[in-house]
Motif scaffolding. Structure first.
Motif, PDB file in Angstrom:
ATOM      1  N   PRO A  33       0.812  -1.106  -0.073  1.00 39.64           N
ATOM      2  CA  PRO A  33       0.064   0.068   0.053  1.00 39.64           C
ATOM      3  C   PRO A  33       0.726   1.093  -0.022  1.00 39.64           C
ATOM      4  O   PRO A  33       2.061   1.312   0.693  1.00 39.64           O
ATOM      5  N   CYS A  34       0.275   2.228  -0.742  1.00 36.62           N
ATOM      6  CA  CYS A  34       1.254   3.429  -0.470  1.00 36.62           C
ATOM      7  C   CYS A  34       1.183   4.278   0.611  1.00 36.62           C
ATOM      8  O   CYS A  34       2.195   4.993   0.973  1.00 36.62           O
ATOM      9  N   GLN A  35      -0.078   3.623   1.514  1.00 39.28           N
ATOM     10  CA  GLN A  35       0.194   4.342   2.618  1.00 39.28           C
ATOM     11  C   GLN A  35       1.194   3.924   3.731  1.00 39.28           C
ATOM     12  O   GLN A  35       1.454   4.647   4.992  1.00 39.28           O
ATOM     13  N   ILE A  36       2.206   3.113   3.224  1.00 40.51           N
ATOM     14  CA  ILE A  36       3.255   2.801   4.111  1.00 40.51           C
ATOM     15  C   ILE A  36       4.117   4.063   4.165  1.00 40.51           C
ATOM     16  O   ILE A  36       5.199   4.072   5.131  1.00 40.51           O
ATOM     17  N   SER A  37       4.065   5.114   3.232  1.00 45.73           N
ATOM     18  CA  SER A  37       5.029   6.172   3.406  1.00 45.73           C
ATOM     19  C   SER A  37       4.510   6.954   4.665  1.00 45.73           C
ATOM     20  O   SER A  37       5.455   7.871   4.886  1.00 45.73           O
ATOM     21  N   SER A  38       3.618   6.761   5.389  1.00 47.98           N
ATOM     22  CA  SER A  38       3.469   7.381   6.900  1.00 47.98           C
ATOM     23  C   SER A  38       4.436   6.744   7.841  1.00 47.98           C
ATOM     24  O   SER A  38       4.435   7.510   8.892  1.00 47.98           O
ATOM     25  N   LEU A  39       5.187   5.763   7.485  1.00 48.23           N
ATOM     26  CA  LEU A  39       6.105   5.445   8.618  1.00 48.23           C
ATOM     27  C   LEU A  39       7.258   6.108   8.292  1.00 48.23           C
ATOM     28  O   LEU A  39       8.417   5.744   8.066  1.00 48.23           O
ATOM     29  N   GLU A  53       5.589   5.883  -3.429  1.00 43.84           N
ATOM     30  CA  GLU A  53       5.670   6.863  -2.158  1.00 43.84           C
ATOM     31  C   GLU A  53       6.658   6.238  -1.222  1.00 43.84           C
ATOM     32  O   GLU A  53       6.962   6.870  -0.205  1.00 43.84           O
ATOM     33  N   ILE A  54       7.143   5.085  -1.598  1.00 42.94           N
ATOM     34  CA  ILE A  54       8.361   4.510  -0.767  1.00 42.94           C
ATOM     35  C   ILE A  54       9.377   5.316  -0.861  1.00 42.94           C
ATOM     36  O   ILE A  54      10.244   5.449   0.181  1.00 42.94           O
ATOM     37  N   SER A  55       9.604   6.344  -1.687  1.00 42.28           N
ATOM     38  CA  SER A  55      10.614   7.299  -1.473  1.00 42.28           C
ATOM     39  C   SER A  55      10.590   8.292  -0.507  1.00 42.28           C
ATOM     40  O   SER A  55      11.736   9.039  -0.233  1.00 42.28           O
ATOM     41  N   VAL A  56       9.350   8.406   0.088  1.00 46.12           N
ATOM     42  CA  VAL A  56       9.395   9.498   1.283  1.00 46.12           C
ATOM     43  C   VAL A  56      10.056   8.663   2.608  1.00 46.12           C
ATOM     44  O   VAL A  56      10.210   9.521   3.429  1.00 46.12           O
ATOM     45  N   LEU A  57      10.285   7.634   2.709  1.00 44.69           N
ATOM     46  CA  LEU A  57      10.885   6.731   3.522  1.00 44.69           C
ATOM     47  C   LEU A  57      12.596   7.131   3.849  1.00 44.69           C
ATOM     48  O   LEU A  57      13.107   6.344   3.957  1.00 44.69           O
ATOM     49  N   THR A  58      12.801   8.270   4.075  1.00 44.33           N
ATOM     50  CA  THR A  58      14.077   8.752   3.996  1.00 44.33           C
ATOM     51  C   THR A  58      14.936   8.525   4.975  1.00 44.33           C
ATOM     52  O   THR A  58      16.282   8.540   4.927  1.00 44.33           O
ATOM     53  N   SER A  59      14.459   7.937   6.046  1.00 42.94           N
ATOM     54  CA  SER A  59      15.131   7.226   7.123  1.00 42.94           C
ATOM     55  C   SER A  59      15.674   5.925   7.067  1.00 42.94           C
ATOM     56  O   SER A  59      16.322   5.338   7.967  1.00 42.94           O
ATOM     57  N   THR A  60      15.023   5.267   5.920  1.00 38.92           N
ATOM     58  CA  THR A  60      15.309   3.647   5.802  1.00 38.92           C
ATOM     59  C   THR A  60      16.784   3.370   5.441  1.00 38.92           C
ATOM     60  O   THR A  60      17.396   4.052   4.703  1.00 38.92           O
ATOM     61  N   ARG A  61      17.487   2.540   6.241  1.00 33.44           N
ATOM     62  CA  ARG A  61      18.769   1.933   5.847  1.00 33.44           C
ATOM     63  C   ARG A  61      18.680   0.663   5.208  1.00 33.44           C
ATOM     64  O   ARG A  61      19.554   0.385   4.621  1.00 33.44           O
ATOM     65  N   PHE A  62      17.581  -0.127   5.448  1.00 29.58           N
ATOM     66  CA  PHE A  62      17.580  -1.486   5.022  1.00 29.58           C
ATOM     67  C   PHE A  62      16.102  -1.820   4.180  1.00 29.58           C
ATOM     68  O   PHE A  62      15.202  -1.313   4.744  1.00 29.58           O
ATOM     69  N   LEU A  63      16.312  -1.813   2.900  1.00 28.82           N
ATOM     70  CA  LEU A  63      14.963  -2.274   2.149  1.00 28.82           C
ATOM     71  C   LEU A  63      15.051  -3.253   1.144  1.00 28.82           C
ATOM     72  O   LEU A  63      15.993  -3.465   0.476  1.00 28.82           O
TER      73      LEU A  63
END
Length: 1449
Positions: A130-136, A156-166
């Motif tokens: 879901p695109c709502q994953i961007s809220s994390l 929208e996954i590009s919003v998760l700018t704190s992500t280290r591991f994808l």
């Protein structure tokens, strides 16, 4: 005052003083609101409610429940797989391998604002992301690996700018790689592998400068590798294999100096290997195989001294192997085969003493094999076939006793068989054919327990056949043809129960054929032709029920043909010609209705009439009964033999009309000559003998020149031209002047070339220079594994008589020419295993005589033409491993002669047509690995001859039809990885021939039918990942042949059958993730065949001390999360191949056996959450392969062994929650691969070693909390720049926090609370964003973080004032408290005084046990937790007063 009074008073006073000081602290902890916790709990429960809609598996998360009372389970923080932060908000959701199925749709991401880790691995997630994953917004670790997710990756996954591991690998995601991923600048791992992603690799990925792992393999990506990938200078793993990438390898990859693994294989890359690859000095694996790379192998590869694997095969490399390759002393595997490499093997190869596999076959190497190859004691596979090597083979081969595969065929080796092979009992495969080896083989070979394949054909070997061959229990193929071998065939060969192919042809063997050969029930091919064998053909030949090819021609056999030969009903080829058989042709020969290629009884002394039963051989193509004494007429029943292409009845006494079919009508007159009085509609039927008519010399010369012109184009440097030495044209009229006597060429009776058959001859070339018009009589072209490249010329259409065309296993590309439809005489068309593209030509449907159509293993696309349904003679249709799409045509059901239908590994959609039920001759039906949907048609039950049914890896729904029980000949039934539901029909128990049954990964319910236990031939049973329930019937013990039983992740209960492995064959047994109770099955103790056991996550109990023995092959054992008790057996240390031993979460007691240190292959050891005592043995340091060690949550004591530092491969170390003492050994810093370290909750003391800063791979966690560590934090800790979680709380550390920790940019969580730290905190995001609880109870910390004062000048002054206040508080407050509370203190003292002795005993015991109130072990932090509870979280009403003490927390 007595000692007890003094103790009581001192204790009371100390407690009171501590209480007052704590109450004066200015900051109280803030709890997460009950509303927030409740909201998250409800969100998780709502998500759980959607797991498998019937909620069968809901009990797999029993802790996920919301109670009305305020118990610990009311909070999700105590639920399985859930972790909360210090404020009680959910920070981690981690669920993997839990047997659940569901979607992400109903997970309310907005309810989890503090989520930093979301790990759902092998969760069987379906649907989209879901695109709502961007809220994390705080998410740092996202792994949805190995699920069934589809659709595109949301932008929208590009919003998760704190992500280290994808990681979203191993799903079914499609579309392109989102460009926005390049915004995730903190990424260290990006895994998009094993999906259906297409398009090019974004150049912007080069901006991810922190990336260490980039996994894009197994997709449909195209275009070049971006130059910008060379910017990723922290990269350690680059996996791009199995795509359609084009262009050259960028030289910028040479910038990736930290790279350890580079996998670019199975693409369409071209150009040379860049010299800059030699800069990657940390590289351990380099894989570039299966591309179109050219040029020489760069000498700079010799710089890669850490390399263990080098794969360059299946390219177009040329030139010699560089001498510098000899520098790669760590190399274990070297694959350079299938190129155009030249020169000799460098002598420097002798330096590669760690090599286990060398593959150099299919090149143009020459010269002798260096004797230094004998230095390679660890060599298990040496494959140097299809080259131009010469000289003797090294005599000391297999000196290390490890050689398994040795192939040196098709070279020019001379001399004897290597002496080292005689005692090389490890051998599995030996190929030495097509050389010039000589020497006596009578004693050259010994007895080999594992040997499977031997080929010594076409050499100059002499001597006798050793009876030892009959003592090789696993031998399946023995070939010694075309040598100078003499003597008899040993009777002992009859003991070779597994032998499938025996070829002793073209030698000088004498004597009779032993009747013992009739015991070789597995034999499918027997060739004893061209010897001097005599006597009668043994009747026992009829016992060979699997015999496919029988060639006894050109011997001196006598007597009649035994009628028992008719029992060999699988026979497709029979040649008894050129012997002295007499008597009549047995009518039972008509029972050989599989005979297809040849029946040759010519050149014997057979008499009598031709039996009419011969007409039953309706698939026979070639019949030769010439040169006998047959009489009477040719039976009219032979008119039914519509497949006949060639007949010869000449030189007999036959008379009367010939049969009225095409084969007889089109036969040349020579096929009828020298008979009594034949007549009929044929070219010429002569009553009197005539002399044979020769083909004109002009025609033969023309064909010879055409073949020589074609040969001249093989490998333009003609290195391999001597592989066809007889292809030459001499000036004199000798037999070799004409192509009819050349290798691979056969001519018809008129001397015109009719067959060109070349396979496995190590040649390379094209069909472009082949003049098809020169061969008007060509009926067979077989060019198999010829390394043909280029396209199929349209001129092939000129071969109007062609009946058999096989270009299988070459490198042909381009579209299949439409002109092929002109070849209307074709019976056999095989173009499989090439690189053809485009669609299947519609014109193929015109080839109405086709019996086999093989277009498999190409790149064909488009739909399957409905017109294929017109090929009514088709018996084999192979379209597998292409890119075909669309439905399976209904018209395929018209192919009523079909015996094999294989369309697997495509993208076919729609349902399985019910018309397939018309294919009643079908024996193999392979539809797997497509996108088929809908139910399995009931009509499949009509296919009563079916032996294999494979429909796995589709999206089939509905129940398993009971009609499958009609398929009583079925040996293989594969239904796994679909969406089948309902119970298993009882009728499956009718399939008594079944050997493999796989129904795993479905939604099947109910219990295992009792009829299952009729399936006594079963070797593999896979039912895991379903919803089965009930107990396992004890009758499973009837399945004596079972080698694999996999019933994991269901709802089974009750005891496991106790006599499992009664047949001694069980290899894999997995029953994990169920609710089994009772003891470990007794049958497993002596089951030495075991390789893998998984019994974790059940409720098994019983004593395991003697439940297991020694297992020579055991690789994996998991008994975790049960109720097993007893001690760990020292036997585990005697399992030489054990790599994983897991026994966590049981009731196991005793010490860790010293013998475990002998487990040299052990990689994972998990004994956590038991009741183990004693010290960690020093012997653990001998387990050099160990990568994960978990001994946490036990009662282990003593010091941490220094030998832990000897574990160079250790990645995870968890020793938390024990009673370990002493200092942390500095040798721990030698474990440079460590990524996870937890030593928390022990009693370790001393300072933190500065060597801990050497653990620069530490990433997941470094936890030293709840110990007694003191001193300052070493500045070297700042070197841990990829570390995410750091916890050093609850110690006695002092001084300031080093500023070097500001470099730790990957930190996401820190905790330094409950120490004596002071001064400014590091200026980094992790410290500044940390909650105040991460700093509480220290001396005087300051900085830009919640709850901390800023570090300004007034703060420094305040700190000085605070010191004075602290002094006043420590002097005055205890005195004041002593006066005010004197009565209370006196009361406590009197109570303790009255019970002095009793108290002394109790206190002594508590001191020994590390009691909370023991003086020597006094821990104010633990007391503080009790005080918090007593004062109700420091409520205002319990506060005596407020002071100015500056102690932050």
């Amino acid at each position: 005052m007595t000692c007890s009074n003094f103790f009581s008073l001192s204790l009371s006073f100390s407690l009171l003083s501590f209480l007052l000081v704590v109450l004066l602290l200015p900051i109280s902890p803030v709890s997460t609101s009950t509303t927030s916790v409740a909201e998250q709990a409800k969100a998780l429960l709502k998500w759980k409610a959607d797991f498998i809609h019937n909620q069968t598996h809901s009990d797999l998360l029993p802790s996920w429940t919301l109670t009305t009372n305020a118990s610990s389970h009311s909070s999700p923080c105590n639920w399985f797989g859930i972790v909360c932060n210090q404020l009680g908000s959910v920070s981690h959701i981690q669920l993997w391998d839990v047997g659940l199925q569901g979607t992400l749709t109903s997970l309310n991401f907005t309810s989890f604002p503090d989520l930093v880790r979301l790990v759902l691995i092998n969760f069987t997630l379906f649907g989209t992301i879901p695109c709502q994953i961007s809220s994390l917004s705080k998410l740092r670790f996202l792994s949805l690996f190995y699920n069934q997710l589809h659709g595109e990756i949301p932008s929208e996954i590009s919003v998760l700018t704190s992500t280290r591991f994808l990681s979203v690998g191993a799903n079914h995601l499609s579309g392109s790689i989102p460009l926005g991923i390049a915004k995730l600048r903190h990424l260290t791992l990006l895994d998009l592998a094993d999906n259906n992603l297409s398009g090019s690799i974004p150049t912007s990925l080069g901006d991810l400068c922190n990336l260490t792992n980039l996994h894009l393999f197994s997709n449909a990506l195209s275009g070049p590798i971006p130059l910008e990938i060379g910017n990723l200078k922290n990269l350690t793993e680059l996996f791009m294999y199995d795509n359609s990438l084009t262009g050259s390898i960028p030289s910028t990859l040479g910038n990736l100096t930290k790279l350890t693994w580079l996998y670019l294989y199975s693409n369409k890359l071209s150009g040379p290997i860049p010299l800059e690859i030699g800069n990657l000095k940390n590289l351990t694996e380099l894989s570039m195989q299966d591309n179109s790379l050219i040029g020489s192998i760069p000498s700079t590869l010799g710089n890669l001294t850490k390399l263990t694997s080098l794969y360059l095969y299946s390219n177009k490399f040329s030139g010699p192997i560089p001498l510098e390759i000899g520098n790669l002393k760590n190399l274990t595997e070297l694959f350079m085969y299938d190129n155009s490499l030249t020169g000799s093997i460098p002598s420097t190869f002798g330096n590669l003493t760690n090599l286990t596999i060398i593959k150099l076959f299919y090149n143009q190497f020459f010269g002798s094999i260096p004797q230094e190859i004998g230095n390679l004691k660890n060599l298990s596979s040496l494959q140097i076939a299809w080259n131009n090597f010469s000289g003797n083979l090294p005599q000391q081969l297999c000196d290390g006793g490890s050689l398994v595969n040795f192939t040196a065929n098709d070279n020019s080796f001379t001399g004897p068989i290597p002496k080292g092979l005689r005692n090389c009992t490890s051998l599995f495969r030996v190929r030495l054919e097509n050389n010039q080896l000589d020497g006596n083989i009578s004693k050259a070979f010994g007895v080999y327990p594992y040997l499977n394949y031997v080929d010594l054909s076409n050499n100059k070997l002499y001597g006798k056949i050793s009876p030892n061959w009959g003592q090789c229990p696993n031998l399946t193929s023995l070939r010694m043809s075309r040598n100078e071998i003499t003597g008899w065939i040993p009777l002992e060969l009859g003991n070779s129960s597994q032998l499938q192919r025996l070829d002793l042809s073209s030698n000088h063997l004498i004597g009779e054929i032993p009747k013992e050969l009739g015991k070789m029930k597995a034999l499918s091919s027997l060739n004893l032709s061209h010897n001097h064998l005599s006597g009668r053909l043994p009747l026992e030949i009829g016992n060979l029920s699997n015999l496919d090819d029988l060639d006894l021609s050109a011997n001196d056999l006598t007597g009649s043909i035994p009628e028992q030969l008719g029992d060999c009903f699988k026979m497709t080829y029979l040649d008894l010609g050129k012997n002295r058989f007499n008597g009549s042709i047995p009518e039972q020969m008509g029972d050989l209705n599989s005979l297809q290629r040849l029946m040759d009884l010519s050149h014997n002394q057979l008499n009598g009439e031709i039996p009419s039963e011969i007409g039953q051989l309706q698939v026979l193509e070639n019949l030769n009964i010439s040169h006998n004494m047959l009489s009477g007429s040719i039976p009219s029943s032979l008119e039914k033999m519509l497949s006949l292409t060639s007949i010869d009845v000449s030189y007999n006494g036959l008379e009367g009309p010939i049969p009225k079919n095409k084969a007889f009508k089109d036969a040349p007159k020579e096929a009828f000559t020298h008979n009594k009085a034949l007549c009929g509609n044929a070219k010429v039927v002569l009553l009197l003998p005539i002399s044979p008519v020769s083909t004109s010399t002009t025609s033969a010369a023309k064909q010879a020149k055409a073949l020589l012109k074609w040969k001249a184009g093989f490998i333009h440097n003609q290195t391999h031209s001597d592989l066809l030495p007889c292809w030459t044209l001499t000036t004199n009229v000798s037999s070799h002047s004409y192509p009819c006597n050349w290798f691979g060429i056969v001519c018809n009776q008129l001397g015109s070339v009719s067959h060109i058959q070349l396979r496995d001859v190590g040649l390379q070339g094209t069909l472009t220079s082949f003049n098809f018009t020169s061969f008007p009589d060509l009926v067979h072209i077989v060019l198999v594994n010829f390394t043909l490249f280029g396209t199929i010329p349209c001129q092939i259409s000129s071969l109007s008589k062609l009946r058999f065309l096989s270009l299988f296993y070459n490198q042909l590309h381009g579209e299949i020419p439409s002109e092929i439809s002109v070849l209307t005489s074709l019976r056999f068309l095989s173009l499989g295993a090439n690189h053809h593209n485009g669609s299947i030509p519609f014109g193929i449907a015109k080839l109405r005589h086709l019996t086999l159509l093989d277009l498999a293993d190409n790149n064909l696309s488009g739909s399957i033409p409905t017109s294929l349904g017109d090929l009514c003679n088709l018996t084999n249709l192979h379209l597998f491993s292409n890119a075909l799409s669309g439905p399976i045509p209904l018209e395929i059901g018209n192919l009523k002669n079909l015996t094999e239908l294989s369309v697997f590994n495509n993208s076919l959609t729609g349902s399985i047509p019910s018309t397939l039920g018309n294919l009643i001759k079908l024996t193999l039906l392979h539809l797997y690995s497509n996108k088929l949907s809908g139910p399995i048609p009931l009509e499949i039950g009509n296919l009563k001859k079916l032996t294999e049914l494979s429909v796995q890896r589709n999206s089939l729904t509905g129940s398993i039809p009971s009609t499958l029980g009609n398929l009583t000949k079925l040996t293989v039934l594969l239904l796994y990885s679909n969406k089948l539901s309902g119970s298993i029909p009882l009728e499956i128990g009718n399939l008594t021939n079944l050997t493999k049954l796989s129904m795993n990964n479905n939604f099947l319910t109910g219990s295992i039918p009792s009829t299952f236990w009729n399936l006594t031939n079963l070797t593999k049973l896979s039912l895991f990942y379903n919803q089965f329930s009930g107990s396992i019937p004890q009758e499973i013990e009837n399945l004596k042949n079972l080698s694999s039983l996999q019933i994991a992740w269901n709802n089974f209960s009750g005891n496991l059958p106790q006599q499992l492995c009664d047949g001694g064959s069980l290899v894999n047994f997995s029953a994990n993730g169920n609710s089994f109770t009772g003891p470990i099955p007794k049958g497993l103790r002596n089951c030495t065949s075991l390789f893998k056991i998984r019994l974790e996550n059940n409720q098994l109990d019983g004593n395991i001390s003697e439940a297991f023995d020694v297992y020579p092959y055991l690789n994996y054992m998991d008994l975790s999360n049960n109720k097993l008790y007893g001690e760990i057996s020292p036997n585990w240390g005697q399992c030489p191949n054990l790599t994983s031993l897991q026994m966590s979460m049981n009731e196991i007691t005793g010490c860790i056996p010293l013998e475990l240190g002998n487990s040299s292959q052990l990689q994972r050891l998990d004994l956590s959450s038991n009741h183990l005592i004693g010290q960690i043995p020093n012997e653990v340091g001998k387990m050099k392969a160990l990568s994960s060690l978990n001994l946490s949550h036990n009662h282990l004591s003593g010091r941490l062994p220094l030998e832990i530092g000897n574990l160079p491969n250790l990645e995870d170390l968890d020793l938390s929650a024990n009673d370990l003492t002493g200092s942390i050994p500095e040798q721990l810093g030698d474990c440079i691969k460590m990524i996870y370290l937890d030593l928390g909750k022990n009693r370790l003391n001393g300072s933190i070693p500065e060597e801990m800063g050497d653990l620069n791979s530490l990433q997941g966690l470094m936890d030293l909390s709840h110990n007694q560590l003191n001193g300052e934090i070493p500045s070297e800790i700042g070197q841990l720049q990829v570390l995410e979680d750091l916890n050093i709380s609850h110690n006695m550390l002092s001084g300031s926090i080093p500023s070097s920790l500001e470099k730790m940019l990957s930190l996401t969580s820190i905790d330094v609370s409950y120490n004596g730290l002071e001064g400014p905190i590091p200026k980094s995001k992790a410290f500044e964003d940390a909650p105040k609880e991460a700093f509480t109870h220290n001396k005087a910390l300051c900085g830009n973080a919640k709850g901390l004062p800023s570090c300004n000048s007034s703060m420094i002054e305040m700190r000085n004032t605070g010191k004075k206040h602290t002094f006043v508080i420590y002097i005055l407050v205890p005195t004041f408290c002593a006066i005010v509370l004197l009565s209370i203190v006196t009361g406590i003292a009197l109570i303790f005084h009255k019970k002095a002795k009793k108290i002394e005993m109790r206190q002594t015991e508590r001191i020994v046990q590390g009691n909370l109130f023991a003086i020597c072990n006094y821990d104010g932090r633990i007391v503080h937790e009790n005080i918090i509870e007593a004062t109700k979280n420091f409520d205002e009403k319990h506060c005596i007063g407020k002071g100015g003490l500056l102690i932050t927390g």
